[in-house]
Design a protein around this motif. Structure first.
Motif, mmCIF file in Angstrom:
data_model
loop_
_atom_site.group_PDB
_atom_site.id
_atom_site.type_symbol
_atom_site.label_atom_id
_atom_site.label_comp_id
_atom_site.label_asym_id
_atom_site.label_seq_id
_atom_site.Cartn_x
_atom_site.Cartn_y
_atom_site.Cartn_z
ATOM 1 N N LYS A 110 0.840 -1.204 0.000
ATOM 2 C CA LYS A 110 0.000 0.000 0.000
ATOM 3 C C LYS A 110 0.871 1.247 0.000
ATOM 4 C CE LYS A 110 -4.435 -1.395 1.899
ATOM 5 N NZ LYS A 110 -5.465 -1.070 2.908
ATOM 6 N N ARG A 111 0.605 2.112 -0.959
ATOM 7 C CA ARG A 111 1.269 3.411 -1.015
ATOM 8 C C ARG A 111 0.269 4.555 -0.936
ATOM 9 N NH1 ARG A 111 4.489 1.122 0.700
ATOM 10 N NH2 ARG A 111 6.595 0.595 0.066
ATOM 11 N N LYS A 112 -1.003 4.225 -1.110
ATOM 12 C CA LYS A 112 -2.057 5.231 -1.016
ATOM 13 C C LYS A 112 -3.236 4.638 -0.265
ATOM 14 C CE LYS A 112 -1.132 7.663 -5.370
ATOM 15 N NZ LYS A 112 -1.695 8.029 -6.682
ATOM 16 N N GLU A 113 -3.842 5.435 0.605
ATOM 17 C CA GLU A 113 -5.067 5.018 1.272
ATOM 18 C C GLU A 113 -6.239 5.337 0.355
ATOM 19 O OE1 GLU A 113 -5.654 3.277 3.965
ATOM 20 O OE2 GLU A 113 -3.489 3.061 4.312
ATOM 21 N N LEU A 114 -7.044 4.337 0.068
ATOM 22 C CA LEU A 114 -8.179 4.529 -0.810
ATOM 23 C C LEU A 114 -9.432 4.849 -0.004
ATOM 24 C CD1 LEU A 114 -7.619 1.524 -3.227
ATOM 25 C CD2 LEU A 114 -6.960 3.891 -3.573
ATOM 26 N N VAL A 115 -10.335 5.562 -0.616
ATOM 27 C CA VAL A 115 -11.628 5.835 0.014
ATOM 28 C C VAL A 115 -12.478 4.575 -0.098
ATOM 29 C CG1 VAL A 115 -13.714 7.234 -0.079
ATOM 30 C CG2 VAL A 115 -11.490 8.281 -0.562
ATOM 31 N N VAL A 116 -12.892 4.044 1.039
ATOM 32 C CA VAL A 116 -13.694 2.819 1.050
ATOM 33 C C VAL A 116 -15.164 3.188 0.899
ATOM 34 C CG1 VAL A 116 -14.352 0.773 2.362
ATOM 35 C CG2 VAL A 116 -12.002 1.637 2.489
ATOM 36 N N ARG A 117 -15.826 2.583 -0.059
ATOM 37 C CA ARG A 117 -17.227 2.893 -0.328
ATOM 38 C C ARG A 117 -18.137 2.355 0.760
ATOM 39 N NH1 ARG A 117 -14.688 0.961 -5.073
ATOM 40 N NH2 ARG A 117 -14.222 2.693 -6.460
ATOM 41 N N ASP A 118 -19.258 3.049 0.969
ATOM 42 C CA ASP A 118 -20.210 2.639 1.998
ATOM 43 C C ASP A 118 -20.868 1.307 1.655
ATOM 44 O OD1 ASP A 118 -19.752 4.939 3.473
ATOM 45 O OD2 ASP A 118 -21.317 6.065 2.432
ATOM 46 N N HIS A 119 -21.262 1.159 0.401
ATOM 47 C CA HIS A 119 -21.900 -0.094 -0.006
ATOM 48 C C HIS A 119 -20.867 -1.220 0.006
ATOM 49 C CE1 HIS A 119 -25.121 2.310 -2.443
ATOM 50 N NE2 HIS A 119 -25.308 2.375 -1.148
ATOM 51 N N TYR A 120 -21.278 -2.378 0.451
ATOM 52 C CA TYR A 120 -20.296 -3.454 0.580
ATOM 53 C C TYR A 120 -20.553 -4.596 -0.397
ATOM 54 C CZ TYR A 120 -23.753 -5.879 3.601
ATOM 55 O OH TYR A 120 -24.875 -6.485 4.113
ATOM 56 N N ILE A 121 -19.511 -5.389 -0.565
ATOM 57 C CA ILE A 121 -19.556 -6.601 -1.376
ATOM 58 C C ILE A 121 -19.607 -7.793 -0.424
ATOM 59 C CG2 ILE A 121 -18.273 -8.041 -3.014
ATOM 60 C CD1 ILE A 121 -16.941 -5.390 -3.998
ATOM 61 N N ALA A 122 -20.539 -8.694 -0.646
ATOM 62 C CA ALA A 122 -20.604 -9.926 0.141
ATOM 63 C C ALA A 122 -19.882 -11.034 -0.621
ATOM 64 C CB ALA A 122 -22.046 -10.328 0.411
ATOM 65 N N VAL A 123 -18.970 -11.705 0.063
ATOM 66 C CA VAL A 123 -18.284 -12.861 -0.526
ATOM 67 C C VAL A 123 -18.770 -14.100 0.217
ATOM 68 C CG1 VAL A 123 -16.088 -13.958 -1.031
ATOM 69 C CG2 VAL A 123 -16.280 -11.474 -1.151
ATOM 70 N N VAL A 124 -19.443 -14.974 -0.514
ATOM 71 C CA VAL A 124 -20.106 -16.142 0.069
ATOM 72 C C VAL A 124 -19.435 -17.408 -0.459
ATOM 73 C CG1 VAL A 124 -22.319 -17.326 0.354
ATOM 74 C CG2 VAL A 124 -22.265 -14.825 0.070
ATOM 75 N N SER A 125 -19.031 -18.287 0.429
ATOM 76 C CA SER A 125 -18.439 -19.556 -0.020
ATOM 77 C C SER A 125 -19.324 -20.725 0.386
ATOM 78 C CB SER A 125 -17.030 -19.754 0.545
ATOM 79 O OG SER A 125 -17.055 -20.368 1.818
ATOM 80 N N ALA A 126 -19.366 -21.729 -0.484
ATOM 81 C CA ALA A 126 -20.158 -22.923 -0.199
ATOM 82 C C ALA A 126 -19.521 -23.750 0.914
ATOM 83 C CB ALA A 126 -20.308 -23.755 -1.462
ATOM 84 N N ALA A 171 -28.330 -7.351 1.906
ATOM 85 C CA ALA A 171 -28.007 -5.929 2.062
ATOM 86 C C ALA A 171 -26.765 -5.515 1.284
ATOM 87 C CB ALA A 171 -27.821 -5.598 3.545
ATOM 88 N N ALA A 172 -26.058 -6.466 0.713
ATOM 89 C CA ALA A 172 -24.860 -6.157 -0.065
ATOM 90 C C ALA A 172 -25.240 -5.504 -1.385
ATOM 91 C CB ALA A 172 -24.052 -7.420 -0.322
ATOM 92 N N ASN A 173 -24.314 -4.755 -1.963
ATOM 93 C CA ASN A 173 -24.525 -4.128 -3.264
ATOM 94 C C ASN A 173 -24.216 -5.091 -4.401
ATOM 95 O OD1 ASN A 173 -25.431 -1.672 -4.374
ATOM 96 N ND2 ASN A 173 -23.359 -1.136 -5.021
ATOM 97 N N VAL A 174 -23.279 -5.983 -4.167
ATOM 98 C CA VAL A 174 -22.877 -7.022 -5.115
ATOM 99 C C VAL A 174 -22.561 -8.271 -4.298
ATOM 100 C CG1 VAL A 174 -21.408 -7.584 -7.092
ATOM 101 C CG2 VAL A 174 -21.626 -5.208 -6.368
ATOM 102 N N ILE A 175 -22.827 -9.438 -4.859
ATOM 103 C CA ILE A 175 -22.580 -10.688 -4.143
ATOM 104 C C ILE A 175 -21.698 -11.594 -5.000
ATOM 105 C CG2 ILE A 175 -23.631 -12.720 -3.084
ATOM 106 C CD1 ILE A 175 -26.253 -10.742 -3.140
ATOM 107 N N ILE A 176 -20.613 -12.060 -4.418
ATOM 108 C CA ILE A 176 -19.747 -13.052 -5.057
ATOM 109 C C ILE A 176 -20.018 -14.391 -4.395
ATOM 110 C CG2 ILE A 176 -17.370 -13.780 -5.467
ATOM 111 C CD1 ILE A 176 -16.554 -10.821 -5.330
ATOM 112 N N VAL A 177 -20.370 -15.386 -5.184
ATOM 113 C CA VAL A 177 -20.646 -16.726 -4.651
ATOM 114 C C VAL A 177 -19.591 -17.685 -5.177
ATOM 115 C CG1 VAL A 177 -22.283 -18.627 -4.503
ATOM 116 C CG2 VAL A 177 -23.114 -16.267 -4.495
ATOM 117 N N VAL A 178 -18.866 -18.300 -4.262
ATOM 118 C CA VAL A 178 -17.760 -19.194 -4.610
ATOM 119 C C VAL A 178 -18.140 -20.615 -4.217
ATOM 120 C CG1 VAL A 178 -15.297 -19.651 -4.296
ATOM 121 C CG2 VAL A 178 -16.164 -17.301 -4.136
#
Length: 252
Positions: A110-126, A171-178
């Motif tokens: 990390k060389r720069k701190e990024l602005v973290v968005r309010d909406h979150y991503i859900a990562v779901v694993s089986a 409630a997530a904005n995007v969902i990743i299902v693995v």
């Protein structure tokens, strides 16, 4: 192009300063940096909003270190995927603050701190066996400026585990299902939410899973709407795509 003008632009990039629009347009088309064994796209961050990631698999630790050294000149955050512990140890000798996410096999500088968005991503694993790919997706998304919620081991064999976390997932904005094995979880989640679902088939499974092909075909044939599929074990691609979706509607 005047060389002094180019030098001034590159100095502005290194300092993270805002540049004139014409300078941005100019830099978008500048060539790569030649290392002989690699061509570093130093201006990808300007074109896409994200710096080039280093895919370590197939590269020697020494090659990865040489690429990292060149990329650090642009003062961007660096992510090296599919990295071994050996590669990390060599990178850390040059960059002491490099962090290794062991489960994801990702080195982050990390060389720069990024602005973290309010909406979150859900990562779901089986299953627990899918966590390495899920972590690759989660760490990728976090590194490029997203809040991530992890919901692991909630596969269809014990579907009550999924229902217990459904509010967080919805409630997530995007969902990743693995998912590996038969890959059914992506279809189930897709039928329960009103958000984009990115399905990631994994190579986890017994013989007839064919190294993830069974899960891939199940996800491609999903009858649930709103489910898109990335390649087998491609957690990085899923995290990147989820970030692109998550940033829609935000002023950059």
């Amino acid at each position: 192009m005047d060389q002094s003008y180019l030098k001034n632009i590159l100095n502005m990039v290194a300092k993270g300063e805002k540049m004139p629009d014409e300078a941005l347009e100019l830099l978008k088309n500048l060539p790569y940096e030649e290392l002989g064994f690699a061509k570093i796209d130093q201006h990808r961050n300007l074109r896409t909003g994200y710096p080039e990631a280093i895919f370590c698999q197939g590269k020697t630790p020494e090659q990865v270190v040489a690429i990292v050294e060149k990329m650090m000149r642009s003062n961007t955050n660096i992510m090296a995927t599919r990295a071994s512990q050996e590669t990390y140890e060599l990178v850390k000798q040059m960059v002491p603050d490099a962090v290794y996410h062991e489960a994801a096999r990702i080195i982050v500088i990390k060389r720069k701190e990024l602005v973290v968005r309010d909406h979150y991503i859900a990562v779901v694993s089986a299953g627990t066996a899918d966590i390495p790919v899920a972590e690759e997706a989660a760490v990728t998304a976090e590194t490029i400026g997203n809040r991530v919620e992890r919901i692991y081991d909630v596969g269809v064999a014990g579907i009550h585990r999924l229902f217990a976390r459904l509010d967080l997932i919805r409630a997530a904005n995007v969902i990743i299902v693995v998912a590996g094995m038969e890959g059914a979880l992506a279809s189930v989640v897709g039928g329960l939410v009103d958000k984009p679902v990115i399905a990631v088939p994994t190579s986890v499974g017994y013989g007839t899973s064919f190294g993830g092909i069974s899960a891939l075909l199940t996800m491609l044939n999903s009858c649930a709407s709103g489910v898109g599929v990335v390649n087998i074990d491609n957690g990085f691609g899923a995290g990147y795509l989820a970030s692109n979706i998550n940033k829609l509607g935000y002023a950059e």
